[in-house]
Scaffold this active site. Structure first.
Site, mmCIF file in Angstrom:
data_model
loop_
_atom_site.group_PDB
_atom_site.id
_atom_site.type_symbol
_atom_site.label_atom_id
_atom_site.label_comp_id
_atom_site.label_asym_id
_atom_site.label_seq_id
_atom_site.Cartn_x
_atom_site.Cartn_y
_atom_site.Cartn_z
ATOM 1 C CG HIS A 1 35.169 97.537 -12.261
ATOM 2 N ND1 HIS A 1 35.029 96.396 -11.507
ATOM 3 C CD2 HIS A 1 34.272 97.423 -13.280
ATOM 4 C CE1 HIS A 1 34.103 95.631 -12.045
ATOM 5 N NE2 HIS A 1 33.615 96.233 -13.117
ATOM 6 C CD GLU A 2 33.786 99.978 -16.170
ATOM 7 O OE1 GLU A 2 33.909 99.253 -17.179
ATOM 8 O OE2 GLU A 2 32.870 99.823 -15.338
ATOM 9 C CG HIS B 1 35.457 95.237 -17.692
ATOM 10 N ND1 HIS B 1 35.289 93.905 -17.421
ATOM 11 C CD2 HIS B 1 34.674 95.902 -16.792
ATOM 12 C CE1 HIS B 1 34.451 93.756 -16.397
ATOM 13 N NE2 HIS B 1 34.068 94.958 -16.002
#
Length: 454
Positions: free
Chosen positions: A21-22, A25
């Protein structure tokens, strides 16, 4: 199944999904030329830190593993040197900020697609969709299904495995549809039955829905002989081996493998005495079945599979595999279907059609992490894909503090041509925090309720 095994399986799952997920980003921020100051897996005190790259980004593993974050250069958090202002997050166009934020959930979905595609290409042995005799009074019995029926298609969509059947029937139950199901009986004759789920209670969807409807997998009678012992399972810990024949369980004579399973299920966490034949010798072995959560109930599992003759395997099991392009297409479709199913479940919770008891927290997720890891890497990979989809869906909800809340602010900014006011954002953060705390409280209560009452 030990607490340590469950904890390690859970922490590994959290670590993988947080990084995925990170990293979404992080990667999009780099593509948009935004400087990333820190990439943290976990919160709180740093346990290990590395500085890498031309921006000397801090890569950190922190003490509290329930989440992570990517910290970017931002004037709202600290002064920024004039030469670095073009690389500050808050100086980016609304579309760039939108892309950076949505990339996290998007990577969760891409990860699930990659896992499912790999599994489809690898091919997994799965049970054929052959039905046992439906119980009297069930919807399946009323619709005319019989023992030995092999399901060929539902509403014109062909299927070949029990999991495909289960998933399609669950969707029909949630949407309250009447499903047209084509079957072939034991003689090969083809017929169509209508399974009417229009009055099926939505609150029962996440329980053992197929059992309630009357669909049970046909299980041929098998000799009570162990064919495989799960590593680290209750059977292995007790000293059972592949090839052992169980003759008695809890003092009663065992006729087939089904009796072994039922004895294990009824002795969750309790000593089950087995009489076993091994190489012509009689042995007495005490096994303590692991306690697992199944359909809202706590049952025992000894961690062993029966020896299945090759001919019976051919009739009962099918190995399904696809080429790369077909696998990607099926993986994308499955990820989409699960995402939509999750949103519909959430919607029905909000309007009261589905109980909040189906909401799960970290304790239940950890339990399933441990169970799936014990079953092997295929089950664990499937578990990771499913949780990754859930994480992606959760983060896209329009709740301030989540990615979806930021996307909601950016959508308003695009429409009105100016950013949302600081006052409105602060109010939204408070509302979002309150909502998240309420949801977490429900989930944690459900965890404790399952843990102590089963």
């Amino acid at each position: 199944m030990s607490f340590l095994h469950t904890a390690v399986s859970f922490i590994i799952a959290l670590g993988v999904l947080i990084v995925v997920h990170e990293y979404g980003h992080y990667l999009m921020a780099r593509l948009c030329n935004v400087r990333v100051l820190r990439f943290s897996v976990g919160f709180g005190r740093s346990l290990a830190t590395w500085r890498l790259g031309r921006d000397a980004t801090e890569w950190t593993i922190a003490a509290i593993p329930f989440g992570g974050y990517v910290k970017m250069l931002d004037e709202r958090e600290a002064p920024v040197a004039p030469g670095e202002l073009p690389r500050a997050f808050n100086r980016q166009s609304v579309w760039r900020r939108f892309l950076i934020v949505i990339a996290g959930p998007l990577f969760n979905f891409l990860f699930a697609i990659a896992v499912y595609a790999g599994l489809y290409m690898y091919g997994m042995p799965e049970a054929r969709p052959v039905l046992a005799q439906p119980a009297a009074g069930t919807l399946a019995q009323s619709a005319g299904f019989s023992a030995g029926d092999t399901v060929r298609s539902i509403d014109g969509d062909a299927l070949s495995t029990w999991q495909e059947l289960r998933w399609r029937v669950l969707q029909g139950a949630l949407q309250r549809e009447a499903l047209r199901i084509e079957v072939a009986d034991t003689r090969g004759d083809i017929s169509t039955h209508v399974l009417d789920l229009r009055n099926y209670p939505s609150d029962d969807v996440e329980s053992d829905a197929l059992e309630r409807i009357g669909f049970r997998l046909h299980r041929p009678p098998l000799d009570p002989v162990l064919g495989q012992v799960v590593a680290g399972g209750a059977a292995e810990r007790a000293g059972l081996r592949a090839g052992d024949r169980v003759t008695h369980a809890d003092g009663g004579r065992v006729a087939d493998w089904g009796a072994v399973v039922q004895s294990g299920r009824s002795h969750a966490g309790a000593v089950l005495g087995l009489a076993v034949e091994r190489d012509g010798s009689q042995l007495r072995i005490d096994v303590v079945p692991d306690t697992v959560n199944e359909g809202g109930s706590r049952v025992g599992r000894i961690g062993a599979a029966p020896r299945i003759p090759a001919a019976e395997t051919e009739r009962s099991v099918v190995r399904v595999s696809y080429g790369p392009l077909d696998s990607l297409a099926k993986a994308a479709a499955k990820t989409w279907d699960i995402s939509i199913f999750s949103l519909r479940m959430l919607g029905k919770m909000l309007i009261g059609e589905v109980s909040w008891k189906h909401l799960s927290g970290p304790v239940t997720i950890a339990d399933y992490a441990g169970q799936s890891a014990q079953m092997g890497w295929l089950a664990y990979a499937t578990f990771l894909a499913l949780i990754s989809i859930s994480l992606g869906v959760l983060n896209l909800l329009p709740i301030p503090l989540l990615d979806g809340g930021h996307l909601m602010y950016y959508a308003v900014e695009i429409i009105k041509g100016s950013p949302v006011s600081e006052c409105a954002m602060e109010f939204g953060q408070r509302v979002g925090l309150a909502l998240l705390l309420v949801v977490m409280a429900f989930a944690f209560y459900n965890d404790l309720n399952r843990l102590f009452s089963g």
